[in-house]
Each structure stands twice: as C-alpha cells, then as structure tokens.
Design a protein around this motif. Sequence first.
Motif, PDB file in Angstrom:
ATOM      1  N   GLN A  78     103.809  13.220 -41.097  1.00 34.24           N
ATOM      2  CA  GLN A  78     104.516  14.112 -42.381  1.00 34.24           C
ATOM      3  C   GLN A  78     104.721  15.366 -41.874  1.00 34.24           C
ATOM      4  OE1 GLN A  78     101.417  12.198 -45.582  1.00 34.24           O
ATOM      5  NE2 GLN A  78     103.032  13.453 -46.689  1.00 34.24           N
ATOM      6  N   LEU A  79     103.660  15.609 -40.940  1.00 27.33           N
ATOM      7  CA  LEU A  79     103.620  17.356 -40.458  1.00 27.33           C
ATOM      8  C   LEU A  79     104.862  17.299 -39.271  1.00 27.33           C
ATOM      9  CD1 LEU A  79      99.974  17.980 -40.359  1.00 27.33           C
ATOM     10  CD2 LEU A  79     101.700  18.741 -42.035  1.00 27.33           C
ATOM     11  N   MET A  80     104.932  16.336 -38.240  1.00 31.25           N
ATOM     12  CA  MET A  80     105.486  16.421 -37.112  1.00 31.25           C
ATOM     13  C   MET A  80     107.210  15.977 -37.605  1.00 31.25           C
ATOM     14  SD  MET A  80     103.807  16.649 -34.597  1.00 31.25           S
ATOM     15  CE  MET A  80     105.135  16.465 -33.284  1.00 31.25           C
ATOM     16  N   GLU A  81     107.380  15.722 -38.695  1.00 27.28           N
ATOM     17  CA  GLU A  81     108.870  15.412 -39.389  1.00 27.28           C
ATOM     18  C   GLU A  81     109.218  16.850 -39.445  1.00 27.28           C
ATOM     19  OE1 GLU A  81     111.184  13.908 -43.221  1.00 27.28           O
ATOM     20  OE2 GLU A  81     108.949  13.698 -43.173  1.00 27.28           O
ATOM     21  N   HIS A  82     108.592  17.767 -39.648  1.00 26.95           N
ATOM     22  CA  HIS A  82     109.158  19.251 -39.631  1.00 26.95           C
ATOM     23  C   HIS A  82     108.821  20.220 -38.483  1.00 26.95           C
ATOM     24  CE1 HIS A  82     109.679  18.289 -44.031  1.00 26.95           C
ATOM     25  NE2 HIS A  82     108.634  17.713 -43.932  1.00 26.95           N
ATOM     26  N   VAL A  83     108.336  19.600 -37.214  1.00 28.95           N
ATOM     27  CA  VAL A  83     108.056  20.239 -36.241  1.00 28.95           C
ATOM     28  C   VAL A  83     109.504  20.126 -35.361  1.00 28.95           C
ATOM     29  CG1 VAL A  83     106.693  20.530 -33.909  1.00 28.95           C
ATOM     30  CG2 VAL A  83     105.794  20.173 -36.172  1.00 28.95           C
ATOM     31  N   ARG A  84     110.238  21.047 -35.064  1.00 27.34           N
ATOM     32  CA  ARG A  84     111.480  20.840 -34.409  1.00 27.34           C
ATOM     33  C   ARG A  84     111.277  20.799 -32.771  1.00 27.34           C
ATOM     34  NH1 ARG A  84     114.908  24.784 -38.464  1.00 27.34           N
ATOM     35  NH2 ARG A  84     113.794  24.222 -40.352  1.00 27.34           N
ATOM     36  N   LEU A  85     110.695  19.428 -32.595  1.00 28.22           N
ATOM     37  CA  LEU A  85     110.174  19.290 -31.180  1.00 28.22           C
ATOM     38  C   LEU A  85     111.575  19.290 -30.208  1.00 28.22           C
ATOM     39  CD1 LEU A  85     107.663  18.529 -29.780  1.00 28.22           C
ATOM     40  CD2 LEU A  85     107.937  15.988 -30.362  1.00 28.22           C
ATOM     41  N   PRO A  86     112.675  18.839 -30.627  1.00 27.46           N
ATOM     42  CA  PRO A  86     113.711  18.871 -29.651  1.00 27.46           C
ATOM     43  C   PRO A  86     114.086  20.444 -29.248  1.00 27.46           C
ATOM     44  CG  PRO A  86     114.475  17.357 -31.528  1.00 27.46           C
ATOM     45  CD  PRO A  86     113.028  18.136 -31.941  1.00 27.46           C
ATOM     46  N   LEU A  87     113.712  21.297 -29.811  1.00 26.53           N
ATOM     47  CA  LEU A  87     113.950  22.590 -29.559  1.00 26.53           C
ATOM     48  C   LEU A  87     112.852  23.265 -28.429  1.00 26.53           C
ATOM     49  CD1 LEU A  87     114.946  24.139 -33.131  1.00 26.53           C
ATOM     50  CD2 LEU A  87     116.417  22.956 -31.142  1.00 26.53           C
ATOM     51  N   THR A  88     111.774  22.536 -28.312  1.00 26.27           N
ATOM     52  CA  THR A  88     110.934  22.922 -27.279  1.00 26.27           C
ATOM     53  C   THR A  88     111.530  22.491 -25.874  1.00 26.27           C
ATOM     54  OG1 THR A  88     109.639  20.867 -27.342  1.00 26.27           O
ATOM     55  CG2 THR A  88     108.915  22.500 -28.903  1.00 26.27           C
ATOM     56  N   SER A  89     110.962  23.084 -24.765  1.00 32.03           N
ATOM     57  CA  SER A  89     111.492  22.584 -23.568  1.00 32.03           C
ATOM     58  C   SER A  89     111.353  21.278 -23.066  1.00 32.03           C
ATOM     59  CB  SER A  89     110.946  23.774 -22.348  1.00 32.03           C
ATOM     60  OG  SER A  89     109.637  23.490 -22.330  1.00 32.03           O
ATOM     61  N   LYS A  90     111.986  20.684 -22.428  1.00 31.20           N
ATOM     62  CA  LYS A  90     111.788  19.279 -21.646  1.00 31.20           C
ATOM     63  C   LYS A  90     110.445  19.164 -21.013  1.00 31.20           C
ATOM     64  CE  LYS A  90     113.909  15.839 -18.944  1.00 31.20           C
ATOM     65  NZ  LYS A  90     114.921  15.361 -18.245  1.00 31.20           N
ATOM     66  N   ASN A  91     110.091  20.334 -20.125  1.00 33.45           N
ATOM     67  CA  ASN A  91     108.973  20.521 -19.411  1.00 33.45           C
ATOM     68  C   ASN A  91     107.536  20.277 -20.403  1.00 33.45           C
ATOM     69  OD1 ASN A  91     110.062  20.268 -16.907  1.00 33.45           O
ATOM     70  ND2 ASN A  91     110.303  22.494 -16.790  1.00 33.45           N
ATOM     71  N   TYR A  92     107.745  21.141 -21.401  1.00 37.86           N
ATOM     72  CA  TYR A  92     106.819  21.101 -22.274  1.00 37.86           C
ATOM     73  C   TYR A  92     106.191  19.703 -22.946  1.00 37.86           C
ATOM     74  CZ  TYR A  92     103.660  22.937 -26.465  1.00 37.86           C
ATOM     75  OH  TYR A  92     102.824  23.005 -27.182  1.00 37.86           O
ATOM     76  N   ILE A  93     107.337  19.078 -23.430  1.00 40.08           N
ATOM     77  CA  ILE A  93     107.299  17.684 -23.983  1.00 40.08           C
ATOM     78  C   ILE A  93     106.630  16.837 -23.248  1.00 40.08           C
ATOM     79  CG2 ILE A  93     108.513  15.696 -24.834  1.00 40.08           C
ATOM     80  CD1 ILE A  93     110.670  17.756 -25.763  1.00 40.08           C
ATOM     81  N   LEU A  94     107.020  16.902 -21.869  1.00 38.79           N
ATOM     82  CA  LEU A  94     106.298  16.072 -20.752  1.00 38.79           C
ATOM     83  C   LEU A  94     105.112  16.313 -20.385  1.00 38.79           C
ATOM     84  CD1 LEU A  94     109.654  15.805 -18.443  1.00 38.79           C
ATOM     85  CD2 LEU A  94     108.543  14.146 -19.988  1.00 38.79           C
ATOM     86  N   LYS A  95     104.621  17.842 -20.347  1.00 37.62           N
ATOM     87  CA  LYS A  95     103.350  18.158 -19.764  1.00 37.62           C
ATOM     88  C   LYS A  95     102.482  18.148 -21.091  1.00 37.62           C
ATOM     89  CE  LYS A  95     104.924  20.963 -15.794  1.00 37.62           C
ATOM     90  NZ  LYS A  95     105.022  22.184 -15.146  1.00 37.62           N
ATOM     91  N   ASN A  96     102.790  18.609 -22.220  1.00 35.45           N
ATOM     92  CA  ASN A  96     101.899  18.897 -23.420  1.00 35.45           C
ATOM     93  C   ASN A  96     101.915  18.007 -24.410  1.00 35.45           C
ATOM     94  OD1 ASN A  96     102.759  21.623 -21.976  1.00 35.45           O
ATOM     95  ND2 ASN A  96     100.837  22.027 -23.043  1.00 35.45           N
ATOM     96  N   VAL A  97     103.139  17.598 -24.870  1.00 39.89           N
ATOM     97  CA  VAL A  97     103.372  16.801 -26.157  1.00 39.89           C
ATOM     98  C   VAL A  97     102.967  15.255 -25.833  1.00 39.89           C
ATOM     99  CG1 VAL A  97     104.870  16.127 -27.772  1.00 39.89           C
ATOM    100  CG2 VAL A  97     104.901  18.281 -27.001  1.00 39.89           C
ATOM    101  N   ILE A  98     103.476  14.898 -24.695  1.00 36.01           N
ATOM    102  CA  ILE A  98     103.286  13.289 -24.352  1.00 36.01           C
ATOM    103  C   ILE A  98     101.640  13.063 -24.094  1.00 36.01           C
ATOM    104  CG2 ILE A  98     103.501  11.520 -22.547  1.00 36.01           C
ATOM    105  CD1 ILE A  98     106.495  12.484 -22.500  1.00 36.01           C
ATOM    106  N   GLU A  99     101.076  14.384 -23.515  1.00 39.13           N
ATOM    107  CA  GLU A  99      99.639  14.048 -23.243  1.00 39.13           C
ATOM    108  C   GLU A  99      98.743  14.386 -24.498  1.00 39.13           C
ATOM    109  OE1 GLU A  99      98.761  13.034 -20.402  1.00 39.13           O
ATOM    110  OE2 GLU A  99     100.785  12.764 -19.639  1.00 39.13           O
ATOM    111  N   GLU A 100      99.174  14.514 -25.613  1.00 36.69           N
ATOM    112  CA  GLU A 100      98.223  14.866 -26.739  1.00 36.69           C
ATOM    113  C   GLU A 100      97.940  13.428 -27.311  1.00 36.69           C
ATOM    114  OE1 GLU A 100      95.888  15.546 -29.669  1.00 36.69           O
ATOM    115  OE2 GLU A 100      96.726  17.452 -28.333  1.00 36.69           O
TER     116      GLU A 100
END
Length: 594
Positions: free
Chosen positions: A236-258
Amino acid sequence: MGQRINIQFTMQNLRDLKISSRSEPAKYKYKKSSYTDIFEGLQSLRKDEVFCDIKLETDDGQKIFGHKVVLASASPYFHAMFTNFAESNKDLVIIRQVDPTAIQLLIDFIYSGEIVVTEKNVQVLLPAANLLQLQEIKEACCDFLQAQLHHTNCLGIYALADLYSCMKLLTSSELYTQQHFLEVVEGDEFLSLSSQQVINLISSDKLTVQSEEKVFECVIRWVKYKLDSRKLILPQLMEHVRLPLTSKNYILKNVIEEPLLNNCPKCKDYIIEALQFHLLKSSDLITIPQNIRTKPRHAGRSRKAIFVVGGQGTKAISNTEWYDPKINRWQIGPKMITGRCRAGVAVIKDNFVFAVGGVFKSIHKSIDVLDLTSESQCWKPTADMLVERKELGVGVINDFLYAVGGFDGVSSLNSAEVFDCRTQEWRMVSNMSTRRSGLGVGVLNNCLYAVGGYSFSSRQTLNTVECYHPGLDVWTFVADMCVRRCGVGVGVLDGVLYAVGGYDGLEVRSSVEAYTQSTGVWTTIADMHLCRKNAGVVALDGLLYVVGGRDGTSNLDSVELYNPVTNSWSMLEASMHVARYFAGAVAINLQISS
C-alpha cells in the motif's frame, strides 16, 4: 466685585428647561473606553467570594468560585449549562477530564481579559478552550503553535489541529511538514505515524523533495521500525512512492537489493514498472504510461521559470537560457542539437519543450524535444512534420501540438498540422483561409488563434485573425486587429489574448492590443517601452513577459513585463546572456541543471 445673581428654580422649572436652541433633537453619545475597572471589580468580588453563586470543582478537588452571569456571558458552554441543564439550579458543578490548571487559567481570563500561553500549558489550554468554546483563546493557542512549528514537532501539532478542528493551523502544519519533509522523516515523530498518515504524507503532490529516493528510503525505515506489524502494509505504501522518478542506477543498486521488496510480489511489479519507464524514456520521450507514480511532484523538484530557445543572433543560435523570477537571474540551459531560428517553440505538461521547424542552413521540418525531468536533460529528435516550415506559429491544446502557417522557401503557407504525442504522428488539419508567415499563435479556451503575419501572395502585412476549432476542424475569422502586425508576439494571460509589437509594413511597433472572446473585439493597451518584432511572449505568475526581439536595427537582450492590473510595462533588471530575436519562450517547471 460683581454681585452674584440669585436665581431660584423649582423642580417644575427644571423639568421644563429647554436644553438645546436647535430645531432638531440634540444628542451626545458617550462610550466607556475601557472596562478594566469593572473587570477588576468582578475579579475582586470573586476572590473574596462575594455574590458568587457557583463553584466549579476540578479533578484534583480544587474549587473555583465564580458568578454564573459572568461565566455564561463569556462562554457558550457555561451559558448552556446554566440555562438548559440540571446545573442551572446548583451552586456546585463538578468538571471532570479537563486539566485543572487550564480551567483555572480560563476562568481567570474571563474575569481579567488576560492569559499567557506557554509551551508548558498550550496542550492543556487548547482542549479546554475548545470545550468551553472560548474561540479567541483557541485561536491564541493556534497562533502560538504555528509560531513554534519545527521539523521535530510539526506532525504532533498537525495531530492536535486535526483533533480540535483548528483549520488554519491544520493547513499551516501540513504545509510545513511537506516543505520540510527530509528533516521530518528523520525524526521519531515520523516513526510513530499510522500507515494512513504515512500514505497521506507521501502521496501529496506538494511534497518538497529533491529526489524521490528519499521517499522510498523513509518508507523502508518506517516499515522496519515495527517490522512484524508493518511489513504487510508495504504494498500500500509503495503504491504512492514514485519509483519511476528515481534514477535507473538507484533502482538497480538499491531498490532491487532491498529484501523487503524481494519478498513482496506486488512490490516487484512496481520495480518492473519503474524499469519499463526508463526503457520507454530512453527510446521515446512522450509515449509513457501516465499514473501517479510517473507524475513529478509540483513542489521541491520544480518551480516556474521562463525558458528561451534558439533564435537569430549573428547566426542561428544553438544555446538556450532560462530565467528564475525567484532569484532574478538568467542561467544557461541545455544546448540544442543544432542552431535553430525562426522556429516554433511550445511546451507540453510544463516539462517537454519542443523546437518545431525553423531554419539552420535550410528550412526544417524536423522537431527536437527536451525532457526537463530527464537526468541527462539533452535535446533529442522526434517525428518530423509533414511540411517544411519557418516563421510558423505553434500552440498546444490538450497535449496536441499544432504547427500553423509559416514559409516553405517559396511562399507563405495556409496549412496546419497537429502532432499526437501518444502515437508520435503528425496529420494535416484544415487550411486557414489566408496564407501567413511571421504570424503569432495563441490558445484561448481550447481554440487556436492565428494572429497577423505576412502574405507573400498579396505582399501584405496582415491585421486579420483566424480561429481554429479542433472539435469541428474549421477555421473562422474573428475581429481584425487595430494594427497590421508581422513578427507579432502572442501570449495568453488570464483569459486574454495579447498581440505584442511586430512590424506594420513601415515600422516596428511598441504598441500592444488585447482580445477577449466575451467582447469579440481588440482593444489597445499601454505601449511597451521599446519597439519589438519577433519577440518571445510568455505568461507567468500573473504577468506577461516579452523577451528579446529586434527594434528595427538591433537585436535585443532586454525583457519587459506587463501588469494587467495597473496596465503598465516595466523593464526587467536582468538581461539575457544573448541578444536574440526569432527565439521561442515558454513557461516551464524549473528542473534544468546548467
């Protein structure tokens, strides 16, 4: 010494005495300037328990004496108590669940008209004042709390304001929280919020945050604080996080690894959506699915600025610059792929800037686009127009980009075409009645206005104006301008279409006229300070900016602005870096890195 005259009046004589010699009744109104003496007298009577007819007993057993008539006159709560309820016949009333100190302070205020609000008593005074319906004390508490807003207490103050319906304080504390988001989420107050409160906060478009990465990080921190009870709420929380607006590198290094996201199928969907967003963005700037997670926040990431593109100097100009009204300064923006002048410039969704057609060595039908939300912020080519055009006009209606008229190297054009951002395709629409180059285009109430220009076929500078209705695909003439204008600047401000400067066939004009649909006529307004043709015109924050242009002999780097309230023009102190005419100017969300 003179002898005193002895005049005797009877009571009847005095009653019959004529006071005024005027025909109308005489009167003199006297109003007591202060009731301090009365208040002091009542307070003294209360302390001495004289004429007191009510005692209030608090939770700690303290008894506070008073007079029913005084309390009822000051407080609707007491008025109801002493007139409509059983307490009206009692001389002792027990008041429970209200702080004794607050009750004492408020009764003292009723008798003295004075109270001191402090950080120690405000949290008990506010609910007590709310109960007793002492609105002025409630407002005093709110004013005090508003002055104390800080990132360590704004969430608590918001909760207080919400609990006691303090609307002004509620708005102020919410705004403060949004503007100081980064500091707020580092505090302990944030970790104590409910899931709904967190959602309300992170879903706001007004959140001031330079990077959406911080929103993601605060959500993870909040969940981990009470992992067992909160991990189920993560989707429910992640629905409101505008993840596409983070950088691609951040997604690959931080988000995927969470690990929390790896164990949540719905959260994985949000990661895939964000990566697809970056994939689409790299190949096509516009045809990106739109939802709340791909929508930039209005605050923090951007504010409005004026963006100036290309133009003519000693040659076609390839640089851009932008003006930030907040700091009154011009700064260099992203360089264009090639120099481009006599082009049309438009903006879609405040973030996608189009440079349409124009000339550099030859006449273009090419289009370049700049995505201001992109990390790289570089110009990229997109689909070409169907017709080569320079000195054209452009306008945007409902995210459709229109290119109107212009010159193809042989003659002025009466054709128009429209670009669909979703399909990335151009198509022709109905032709205008008149061939026009050097025209201005403005959008008023979802209609496109083609203003003035020059017709090579008739060898005339034009004062005619045509209006295009997209739903009907037809052009109709509206009222002629007062003056013929080629190279006219056109802008729309608060429902008014302005035609600015231009060349009338003999001289460059400083005159300006305005058109509204309701009147259907053009009216002359105050002249600019300088004569200008081929200037950029843009509306921003209730003002009309006219940027650069040419005065007949020289290119201009100056800017002047029109205030419709005062019907006056003023020169902007800050000049552009480059003197330019045939440049385009648009209002954007300020996200440019120089």
